[in-house]
Design a protein around this motif. Structure first.
Motif, PDB file in Angstrom:
ATOM      1  N   UNK A  17      49.125  29.205  62.737  1.00 19.08           N
ATOM      2  CA  UNK A  17      49.682  28.805  61.009  1.00 19.08           C
ATOM      3  C   UNK A  17      48.450  27.092  60.755  1.00 19.08           C
ATOM      4  N   UNK A  18      48.691  26.230  61.982  1.00 17.14           N
ATOM      5  CA  UNK A  18      48.455  25.070  61.462  1.00 17.14           C
ATOM      6  C   UNK A  18      46.659  25.385  62.073  1.00 17.14           C
ATOM      7  N   UNK A  19      45.571  26.162  61.903  1.00 13.09           N
ATOM      8  CA  UNK A  19      44.653  26.169  61.261  1.00 13.09           C
ATOM      9  C   UNK A  19      44.565  26.785  60.532  1.00 13.09           C
ATOM     10  N   UNK A  20      45.376  27.698  59.341  1.00 10.07           N
ATOM     11  CA  UNK A  20      45.579  27.811  57.960  1.00 10.07           C
ATOM     12  C   UNK A  20      45.848  26.783  57.255  1.00 10.07           C
ATOM     13  N   UNK A  21      47.111  26.226  57.929  1.00  5.82           N
ATOM     14  CA  UNK A  21      46.572  24.844  56.560  1.00  5.82           C
ATOM     15  C   UNK A  21      46.310  23.687  56.906  1.00  5.82           C
TER      16      UNK A  21
END
Length: 78
Positions: A17-21
């Motif tokens: 999720x952090x990578x996508x955001x």
């Protein structure tokens, strides 16, 4: 067969999720109006792959450090 621990599932999901955001770019557009609260509008821009790739490497290093210390860290083998 080794079971999946909740630590691995939660940390990998959080890192994804952090990578996508981190790759999402938000651009401000300034509009000339009489109402000061409507002068700035934020619009989603393109996806920045470089920021996403840097986050993958940072999250991988953090995950490996956490996995290392969850398994006991350094052990004296005699």
């Amino acid at each position: 067969m080794k079971k999946f621990s909740s630590f691995r599932v939660y940390s990998l999901f959080t890192f994804l999720v952090m990578t996508f955001l981190s790759g999402i770019v938000v651009k401000p557009y300034f509009i000339l109006t009489d109402n000061p609260s409507q002068r700035v509008q934020y619009v989603l821009g393109e996806f920045n792959f470089v920021h996403s790739l840097a986050t993958v490497f940072i999250c991988l290093i953090v995950y490996l450090i956490l996995e290392f210390f969850e398994n006991g860290g350094f052990k004296d083998e005699k």
